[in-house]
Design a protein around this motif. Structure first.
Motif, PDB file in Angstrom:
ATOM      1  N   GLY A  19      46.557  63.348   9.101  1.00 46.88           N
ATOM      2  CA  GLY A  19      45.032  64.189   9.497  1.00 46.88           C
ATOM      3  C   GLY A  19      45.205  63.711  10.830  1.00 46.88           C
ATOM      4  N   ILE A 222      38.659  62.243   9.870  1.00 44.41           N
ATOM      5  CA  ILE A 222      39.262  62.254   8.620  1.00 44.41           C
ATOM      6  C   ILE A 222      39.159  62.125   7.528  1.00 44.41           C
ATOM      7  CG2 ILE A 222      41.510  61.671   8.516  1.00 44.41           C
ATOM      8  CD1 ILE A 222      41.109  64.807  10.171  1.00 44.41           C
ATOM      9  N   LEU A 274      43.556  69.981   4.801  1.00 43.21           N
ATOM     10  CA  LEU A 274      43.453  68.647   3.674  1.00 43.21           C
ATOM     11  C   LEU A 274      42.614  68.757   2.835  1.00 43.21           C
ATOM     12  CD1 LEU A 274      42.174  65.363   6.521  1.00 43.21           C
ATOM     13  CD2 LEU A 274      44.436  66.064   5.746  1.00 43.21           C
TER      14      LEU A 274
END
Length: 356
Positions: A19, A222, A274
């Protein structure tokens, strides 16, 4: 980086290190990857609702460094609305076509539990069809702690009082070192997640936010997204993720390096990549500006929030949202950006598609 691109294109999940690496991709590549996911789900539709934000008090026991809304030496104008004032605002909003009232306040130690819950009951009794989105997890934590209630008990009281869904505020950044610096004493990350877990266990839906562009790192962003993804795997109760761009005026958080438009758009795109299990990605025009929120629809976002009518929290820190936006203007802006405006309800049921 080709291995990373291929992994995204194949639909495989990325973890923390991957990420973070997404930020190294160029903006257009990230945009293409995120837009492919977005258009695969929603085509060119961009969602919004006709809503009214109500912020009934700015008296707060907490002093969050990023906040320009709560009454302090930066904002020496404390206020607390009466139930009659709150109900009057809801009535006018409904008359104008609002389907939702979004009610978020400060943590007022003087107002009392019935002041908070009583407002929702008054609205629901008068207008049963009006969706009440109210009480962030930070407010739930404050009210539970100050009234000797468990989170379960507090959530039951919310439901009994007419709250239909929860907003996603109070999440900020989940990293506790960052929280200790920007909002010490506020709800912890684990408490925030637990409150939403319990809310979802009642069969209710909520949003999730992330405040970025202040002192956090990309790694913190992230980590924040992946914690939300893990909870969503467990409950399925989040209907939208909302990355909130930090507003820098009139507060105590000194930020020198404000994120560029490119950094903001990359963050939207990465969120879409994500968060494969959270259906919608909202570019909240209040914090990102209308222009950037519309551009974000090309970078994975599919929602812009709503007409709002009036908003006090973000506008106190510099956002151009104090008076909301007219429905006709909202629809026109979405169309001119090349998308199909879709009015939705608070749970993303489509109410009206503005074709042509």
């Amino acid at each position: 980086m080709q291995d990373l691109i291929e992994k995204v294109e194949s639909g495989n999940r990325l973890e923390q290190e991957e990420g973070e690496r997404l930020y190294e991709l160029d903006l257009l590549t990230l945009g293409r990857l995120a837009s492919t996911i977005r258009e695969g789900r929603y085509g060119r539709k961009s969602y919004f609702n006709v809503n009214r934000h109500i912020n009934p008090t700015n008296v707060c026991k907490d002093v969050c460094k990023f906040c320009a809304y709560s009454a302090s030496r930066k904002n020496p104008n404390p206020y607390t609305m009466s139930h009659e004032e709150i109900l009057s605002i809801a009535a006018e909003a409904r008359r104008r076509g609002a389907k939702e009232v979004h009610i978020v306040s400060a943590h007022n130690p003087e107002a009392g539990l019935d002041w908070y819950l009583g407002a929702f009951r008054r609205i629901k009794d008068a207008y049963p069809d009006l969706h009440v989105k109210a009480l962030t997890a930070a407010e739930v934590n404050f009210l539970a702690e100050s009234n000797g209630l468990s989170y379960r008990e507090m959530i039951d009281l919310m439901i009994e009082s007419g709250v239909d869904s929860m907003p996603g505020g109070g999440a900020e950044i989940f990293d506790e070192e960052v929280r200790d610096y920007i909002c010490k004493g506020k709800v912890s990350s684990e408490q925030w997640l637990e409150i939403h877990r319990l809310w979802h266990a009642r069969g209710r839906q909520s949003n999730a936010t992330m405040l970025f562009g202040h002192v956090e790192s990309r790694a913190h962003r992230i980590d924040h997204m992946l914690r939300l993804r893990r909870l969503q795997d467990e409950t399925g109760g989040f209907n939208a993720f909302i990355p909130l761009v930090y507003q820098r005026q009139n507060n105590f958080l000194k930020v020198e390096n404000f994120p560029t438009a490119q950094e903001i758009l990359k963050t939207y795109a990465i969120a879409r990549i994500l968060l494969d299990n959270i259906p919608h990605l909202k570019a909240y025009w209040v914090t990102s500006t209308v222009g950037l929120a519309l551009l974000a629809q090309e970078f994975g976002a599919d929602d812009l929030d709503g007409t709002i009518e009036r908003e006090s929290i973000q506008s106190a820190a510099g956002a151009a949202s104090a008076n909301g936006m007219a429905l006709e203007e909202f629809v026109s802006l979405i169309r001119n950006a090349g998308f199909i405006p879709v009015e939705r309800d608070s749970l993303y049921n489509e109410l009206h598609v503005y074709e042509g």
